[in-house]
Motif scaffolding. Structure first.
Motif, mmCIF file in Angstrom:
data_model
loop_
_atom_site.group_PDB
_atom_site.id
_atom_site.type_symbol
_atom_site.label_atom_id
_atom_site.label_comp_id
_atom_site.label_asym_id
_atom_site.label_seq_id
_atom_site.Cartn_x
_atom_site.Cartn_y
_atom_site.Cartn_z
ATOM 1 N N LYS A 176 1.117 15.959 89.076
ATOM 2 C CA LYS A 176 0.266 14.793 88.798
ATOM 3 C C LYS A 176 -0.401 14.303 90.081
ATOM 4 N N ILE A 177 0.369 14.301 91.173
ATOM 5 C CA ILE A 177 -0.186 13.894 92.476
ATOM 6 C C ILE A 177 -1.268 14.880 92.919
ATOM 7 N N LEU A 178 -0.977 16.184 92.751
ATOM 8 C CA LEU A 178 -1.931 17.231 93.111
ATOM 9 C C LEU A 178 -3.209 17.109 92.288
ATOM 10 N N ASN A 179 -3.060 16.867 90.985
ATOM 11 C CA ASN A 179 -4.216 16.759 90.103
ATOM 12 C C ASN A 179 -5.060 15.532 90.435
ATOM 13 N N ALA A 180 -4.387 14.427 90.798
ATOM 14 C CA ALA A 180 -5.112 13.207 91.188
ATOM 15 C C ALA A 180 -5.920 13.438 92.462
ATOM 16 N N LYS A 181 -5.314 14.166 93.424
ATOM 17 C CA LYS A 181 -6.016 14.477 94.672
ATOM 18 C C LYS A 181 -7.198 15.398 94.418
ATOM 19 N N ALA A 182 -6.994 16.398 93.536
ATOM 20 C CA ALA A 182 -8.081 17.323 93.191
ATOM 21 C C ALA A 182 -9.224 16.581 92.509
ATOM 22 N N ASP A 183 -8.887 15.636 91.645
ATOM 23 C CA ASP A 183 -9.912 14.852 90.953
ATOM 24 C C ASP A 183 -10.698 13.990 91.935
ATOM 25 N N GLU A 184 -9.993 13.450 92.935
ATOM 26 C CA GLU A 184 -10.653 12.649 93.970
ATOM 27 C C GLU A 184 -11.632 13.503 94.778
ATOM 28 N N ILE A 185 -11.199 14.716 95.128
ATOM 29 C CA ILE A 185 -12.071 15.636 95.883
ATOM 30 C C ILE A 185 -13.276 16.037 95.038
ATOM 31 N N GLU A 186 -13.046 16.321 93.751
ATOM 32 C CA GLU A 186 -14.143 16.700 92.846
ATOM 33 C C GLU A 186 -15.208 15.613 92.800
ATOM 34 N N THR A 187 -14.761 14.376 92.608
ATOM 35 C CA THR A 187 -15.695 13.248 92.491
ATOM 36 C C THR A 187 -16.490 13.055 93.773
ATOM 37 N N LYS A 188 -15.780 13.088 94.911
ATOM 38 C CA LYS A 188 -16.440 12.879 96.205
ATOM 39 C C LYS A 188 -17.422 14.005 96.506
ATOM 40 N N ALA A 189 -17.006 15.254 96.249
ATOM 41 C CA ALA A 189 -17.871 16.403 96.522
ATOM 42 C C ALA A 189 -19.101 16.381 95.630
ATOM 43 N N SER A 190 -18.928 16.069 94.355
ATOM 44 C CA SER A 190 -20.050 16.032 93.419
ATOM 45 C C SER A 190 -21.059 14.974 93.818
ATOM 46 N N GLU A 191 -20.551 13.811 94.247
ATOM 47 C CA GLU A 191 -21.441 12.731 94.652
ATOM 48 C C GLU A 191 -22.220 13.100 95.912
ATOM 49 N N LEU A 192 -21.528 13.700 96.893
ATOM 50 C CA LEU A 192 -22.190 14.085 98.134
ATOM 51 C C LEU A 192 -23.218 15.192 97.914
ATOM 52 N N LEU A 193 -22.910 16.145 97.045
ATOM 53 C CA LEU A 193 -23.846 17.231 96.756
ATOM 54 C C LEU A 193 -25.100 16.714 96.061
ATOM 55 N N LYS A 194 -24.955 15.610 95.334
ATOM 56 C CA LYS A 194 -26.114 15.031 94.646
ATOM 57 C C LYS A 194 -26.947 14.151 95.575
ATOM 58 N N THR A 195 -26.267 13.425 96.461
ATOM 59 C CA THR A 195 -26.968 12.426 97.274
ATOM 60 C C THR A 195 -27.303 12.889 98.691
ATOM 61 N N SER A 196 -26.348 13.534 99.371
ATOM 62 C CA SER A 196 -26.596 13.952 100.756
ATOM 63 C C SER A 196 -25.906 15.282 101.046
ATOM 64 N N PRO A 197 -26.394 16.378 100.451
ATOM 65 C CA PRO A 197 -25.763 17.687 100.684
ATOM 66 C C PRO A 197 -25.850 18.139 102.137
ATOM 67 N N GLU A 198 -26.911 17.712 102.859
ATOM 68 C CA GLU A 198 -27.058 18.122 104.255
ATOM 69 C C GLU A 198 -25.907 17.577 105.110
ATOM 70 N N LYS A 199 -25.477 16.364 104.821
ATOM 71 C CA LYS A 199 -24.380 15.753 105.572
ATOM 72 C C LYS A 199 -23.088 16.534 105.364
ATOM 73 N N LEU A 200 -22.842 16.919 104.120
ATOM 74 C CA LEU A 200 -21.639 17.695 103.807
ATOM 75 C C LEU A 200 -21.702 19.070 104.466
ATOM 76 N N LEU A 201 -22.882 19.684 104.437
ATOM 77 C CA LEU A 201 -23.048 21.006 105.033
ATOM 78 C C LEU A 201 -22.844 20.959 106.541
ATOM 79 N N ARG A 202 -23.356 19.931 107.175
ATOM 80 C CA ARG A 202 -23.189 19.787 108.626
ATOM 81 C C ARG A 202 -21.710 19.629 108.996
#
Length: 336
Positions: A176-202
């Motif tokens: 459950k802890i692992l799944n919660a962390k994975a969900d947090e990463i998914e949400t953050k990554a999806s948001e960054l890829l939509k709004t500022s992918p260059e920042k994530l890539l850098r």
């Protein structure tokens, strides 16, 4: 004066043979080239200002079209009956909402969808000519797409059909802890890829030099395993790994410089641009050829045996690079 050669494994052969006085040590050569390579890579990875400019212009154009239609509604209201007034009010409310969404949106995907949707809505409102059946179907699809575009996750980390992540050797509580962390990463990554992918890539690129220091000894270990009967010491395999990566980084750096020069040309069809494209193609072709020739000269095995081992090494190394890219992506994500 120190000098180095990266042609056909000459430097590697010389260094392994003990003739080292006149040549740059492998680790120093690798550090020098890799520092320049990764610094330049951060420079070359930059936002496409032309795309940003076009997006800004499209946003301004569609807002202007909405404002023009709202002005027409103001004129039509004076001569409209109660039923028509209700339609106008509904259209005004819808267009004002779209205008707000377009003005405030920082999601490139949903912005593009909204602009397409508004263009069709304006055609439908004008009813001149009426929307075709195909256009009406597209309008409905865009509406449905817009509902989910802001909630859809671009990145998914799961190994179950229901979209969850779990490992058999972990307890239910830890899963459950692992799944919660994975969900947090998914949400953050999806948001960054939509709004500022260059920042994530850098950020991911900034982590690659450290990761490559782990990949290099692993690649040397792979060479040691594949050429186990060559009677080479591990440090000799590590020298091959260091020189191989130095050459790859140097070749890719030159390709990036040539590509930048090509983009800066006024005429993409001139003899200069054709020459640049030819040089880039030659370099891309030479990278795998060089690595094959280098292994053939260093380990002195037949072309057939070297080809088989080169193919296996390429597959395993690609897998290593994929893992490295995933680690760099997640590490960069967590650093933001």
């Amino acid at each position: 004066m120190s000098r180095f050669y990266l042609i056909r494994g000459f430097l590697t052969k010389e260094y392994i043979a003990g003739r080292r006085v006149h040549y740059v040590p492998p680790i120093r050569l690798y550090l020098f080239i890799s520092i320049i390579f990764f610094l330049s890579l951060s420079f070359f990875v930059k936002p496409n200002f032309d795309d940003l400019s076009n997006q800004k212009q499209k946003r301004a154009d569609i807002v202007q079209q909405i404002d023009s239609q709202l002005e027409r509604f103001q004129t039509q209201q004076t001569a409209a009956n109660s039923e028509k007034l209700q339609d106008i009010a509904n259209h005004q409310q819808l267009l004002k909402q779209y205008k707000t969404d377009i003005s405030q949106s920082n999601n490139t995907k949903s912005l593009h969808t909204t602009i397409e949707l508004v263009q069709l809505e304006l055609l439908r409102i004008k009813n001149d000519p009426p929307l075709t059946e195909k256009q009406q179907q597209k309008l409905e699809r865009l509406k449905e797409k817009l509902k989910t575009s802001n909630t859809d996750k671009t990145v998914s980390i799961s190994n179950n059909e229901d979209g969850t992540l779990s490992l058999d050797f972990l307890s239910d509580k830890n899963n459950k802890i692992l799944n919660a962390k994975a969900d947090e990463i998914e949400t953050k990554a999806s948001e960054l890829l939509k709004t500022s992918p260059e920042k994530l890539l850098r950020e991911a690129i900034n982590k690659l030099p450290q990761i490559m220091f782990v990949i290099l000894p692993l690649f040397a270990l792979l060479l040691k395993f594949m050429f186990v009967f060559s009677k080479r010491l591990y440090m000799e395999h590590l020298t091959v790994a260091l020189h191989s990566h130095s050459f790859i980084f140097l070749a890719v750096l030159i390709i990036e410089i040539l590509d930048t020069c090509f983009d800066a040309l006024d005429s993409p069809n001139s003899w200069v641009s054709n020459l640049i494209q030819f040089l880039m193609a030659i370099l891309l072709f030479w990278i795998p050829v060089y690595l094959f020739i280098m292994q053939k000269r260093i380990y002195k095995q037949s072309y057939f045996l070297t080809s088989i081992k080169y193919f296996i090494i390429s597959i395993l190394y690609t897998f290593l690079l994929t893992i490295a890219a995933i680690i760099a992506f997640v590490w960069g994500l967590l650093s933001i």
